[in-house]
Design a protein around this motif. Sequence first.
Motif, PDB file in Angstrom:
ATOM      1  N   SER A 107      42.377  45.643  29.478  1.00 18.39           N
ATOM      2  CA  SER A 107      42.888  44.476  30.188  1.00 18.39           C
ATOM      3  C   SER A 107      41.686  43.626  30.562  1.00 18.39           C
ATOM      4  CB  SER A 107      43.667  44.867  31.448  1.00 18.39           C
ATOM      5  OG  SER A 107      42.793  45.313  32.465  1.00 18.39           O
ATOM      6  N   ARG A 108      41.927  42.351  30.797  1.00 14.64           N
ATOM      7  CA  ARG A 108      40.822  41.452  31.182  1.00 14.64           C
ATOM      8  C   ARG A 108      40.161  41.941  32.470  1.00 14.64           C
ATOM      9  NH1 ARG A 108      37.068  39.335  32.717  1.00 14.64           N
ATOM     10  NH2 ARG A 108      36.283  37.203  32.415  1.00 14.64           N
ATOM     11  N   ALA A 109      40.949  42.562  33.350  1.00 19.39           N
ATOM     12  CA  ALA A 109      40.425  43.043  34.627  1.00 19.39           C
ATOM     13  C   ALA A 109      39.368  44.121  34.456  1.00 19.39           C
ATOM     14  CB  ALA A 109      41.566  43.565  35.493  1.00 19.39           C
ATOM     15  N   GLY A 169      29.806  47.731  35.579  1.00 21.78           N
ATOM     16  CA  GLY A 169      28.773  46.707  35.723  1.00 21.78           C
ATOM     17  C   GLY A 169      28.313  46.140  34.395  1.00 21.78           C
ATOM     18  N   LYS A 170      28.312  46.959  33.367  1.00 18.74           N
ATOM     19  CA  LYS A 170      27.909  46.489  32.042  1.00 18.74           C
ATOM     20  C   LYS A 170      29.004  45.619  31.434  1.00 18.74           C
ATOM     21  CE  LYS A 170      25.987  48.130  27.642  1.00 18.74           C
ATOM     22  NZ  LYS A 170      25.542  49.319  26.861  1.00 18.74           N
ATOM     23  N   ARG A 171      30.264  45.979  31.658  1.00 19.74           N
ATOM     24  CA  ARG A 171      31.359  45.151  31.147  1.00 19.74           C
ATOM     25  C   ARG A 171      31.375  43.782  31.825  1.00 19.74           C
ATOM     26  NH1 ARG A 171      34.408  50.217  31.147  1.00 19.74           N
ATOM     27  NH2 ARG A 171      35.494  49.622  33.078  1.00 19.74           N
ATOM     28  N   PHE A 202      29.663  43.267  42.420  1.00 22.18           N
ATOM     29  CA  PHE A 202      30.805  42.909  41.573  1.00 22.18           C
ATOM     30  C   PHE A 202      31.536  44.172  41.147  1.00 22.18           C
ATOM     31  CE2 PHE A 202      27.939  39.317  41.250  1.00 22.18           C
ATOM     32  CZ  PHE A 202      28.813  38.247  41.462  1.00 22.18           C
ATOM     33  N   ARG A 203      32.848  44.045  41.056  1.00 20.96           N
ATOM     34  CA  ARG A 203      33.684  45.199  40.746  1.00 20.96           C
ATOM     35  C   ARG A 203      34.644  44.868  39.613  1.00 20.96           C
ATOM     36  NH1 ARG A 203      30.359  47.130  43.373  1.00 20.96           N
ATOM     37  NH2 ARG A 203      30.484  48.336  45.322  1.00 20.96           N
ATOM     38  N   ALA A 204      35.002  45.889  38.856  1.00 23.36           N
ATOM     39  CA  ALA A 204      36.027  45.778  37.815  1.00 23.36           C
ATOM     40  C   ALA A 204      36.927  46.999  37.919  1.00 23.36           C
ATOM     41  CB  ALA A 204      35.393  45.713  36.432  1.00 23.36           C
ATOM     42  N   ARG A 205      38.131  46.877  37.423  1.00 21.52           N
ATOM     43  CA  ARG A 205      39.067  47.989  37.478  1.00 21.52           C
ATOM     44  C   ARG A 205      38.677  49.080  36.501  1.00 21.52           C
ATOM     45  NH1 ARG A 205      44.972  44.933  37.700  1.00 21.52           N
ATOM     46  NH2 ARG A 205      44.571  43.745  39.584  1.00 21.52           N
ATOM     47  N   ALA A 241      37.356  36.763  36.341  1.00 21.33           N
ATOM     48  CA  ALA A 241      36.888  35.755  35.383  1.00 21.33           C
ATOM     49  C   ALA A 241      35.838  34.842  36.004  1.00 21.33           C
ATOM     50  CB  ALA A 241      38.081  34.936  34.888  1.00 21.33           C
ATOM     51  N   TRP A 242      34.769  34.634  35.261  1.00 20.42           N
ATOM     52  CA  TRP A 242      33.717  33.664  35.599  1.00 20.42           C
ATOM     53  C   TRP A 242      33.018  33.965  36.909  1.00 20.42           C
ATOM     54  CZ3 TRP A 242      33.756  32.865  30.975  1.00 20.42           C
ATOM     55  CH2 TRP A 242      34.874  32.482  30.249  1.00 20.42           C
ATOM     56  N   ALA A 243      32.735  35.239  37.137  1.00 20.70           N
ATOM     57  CA  ALA A 243      32.018  35.653  38.341  1.00 20.70           C
ATOM     58  C   ALA A 243      30.596  35.083  38.354  1.00 20.70           C
ATOM     59  CB  ALA A 243      31.961  37.180  38.406  1.00 20.70           C
ATOM     60  N   ASP A 244      30.116  34.751  39.534  1.00 15.78           N
ATOM     61  CA  ASP A 244      28.773  34.181  39.695  1.00 15.78           C
ATOM     62  C   ASP A 244      27.723  35.292  39.718  1.00 15.78           C
ATOM     63  OD1 ASP A 244      26.578  32.595  40.260  1.00 15.78           O
ATOM     64  OD2 ASP A 244      27.091  32.309  42.367  1.00 15.78           O
ATOM     65  N   THR A 245      27.563  35.975  38.626  1.00 15.79           N
ATOM     66  CA  THR A 245      26.664  37.131  38.603  1.00 15.79           C
ATOM     67  C   THR A 245      25.192  36.753  38.660  1.00 15.79           C
ATOM     68  OG1 THR A 245      26.777  37.159  36.200  1.00 15.79           O
ATOM     69  CG2 THR A 245      28.311  38.587  37.371  1.00 15.79           C
ATOM     70  N   ASP A 246      24.861  35.498  38.345  1.00 12.85           N
ATOM     71  CA  ASP A 246      23.452  35.103  38.448  1.00 12.85           C
ATOM     72  C   ASP A 246      23.131  34.493  39.813  1.00 12.85           C
ATOM     73  OD1 ASP A 246      24.650  32.644  38.298  1.00 12.85           O
ATOM     74  OD2 ASP A 246      23.514  31.928  36.560  1.00 12.85           O
TER      75      ASP A 246
END
Length: 239
Positions: A61-63, A146-148, A236-239, A68-73
Amino acid sequence: MTRLRGGAVAAVVVMTVAVAGCKSEQGKGSAGPGRAQGGGAALAAADSLTVKGRAPKTGYSRARFGAAWADTDSNSCDTRDDILKRDLKDVKFTGGTCKVTYGLLAPDPYSGKDITYRRGRSQVDIDHVVALSDAWQKGAEYWDPGKRIALANDPLNLIAVDASANRGKGDGDTATWLPPNPKYRCTYVAAQVAVKKKYGLWVTAAEKAAMKKVLTGCPGQKLPAGGNPTKAPDRFRAR
């Protein structure tokens, strides 16, 4: 997939690539691709990619790749706006220097035509050069979140393109989809190779053969480099 010349918001490739011919160029964004490796490096890199079968799409899933478009920098602009700033001309903003409301994609790399971007009714998408679903089926399922998240927001893997062409691509790889604009194919395939090599993604046998077929036609094609780190910040987190 949608949403890839500006800074990268999350770890990235919005690769800096030229639309004309089979040459790659440096992007304008500070977090964009760095110096390219030259002299046929793209073909050599394609040949080095690991070959395996495509894994099932089960669990995707996209999650899984974060919001979407997280400000990781951490530049206070989301990744989508970073890429729009990088790739569009005559950019106009609202409320500062992040929110892009207007610009020209001239030309669009995928179709070769000029497209006007207007926020809210745009014909411009930000494409993941290596689609997230394709990445999931070729190794990303087993990654740390974190890598995804990094892959999803890496400017090396992002580019602003014509929305209709992008949606026709879906989650295709080189074996199943190439840009309609033949002049951009060497640059496009080199970018896919660069992303897959950077993140350690595998390719199918058909995909590798297709990559080598395209790149054999432009043996001097450089390999895009740079982008963001391959791990997003821990916040940052992802499912």
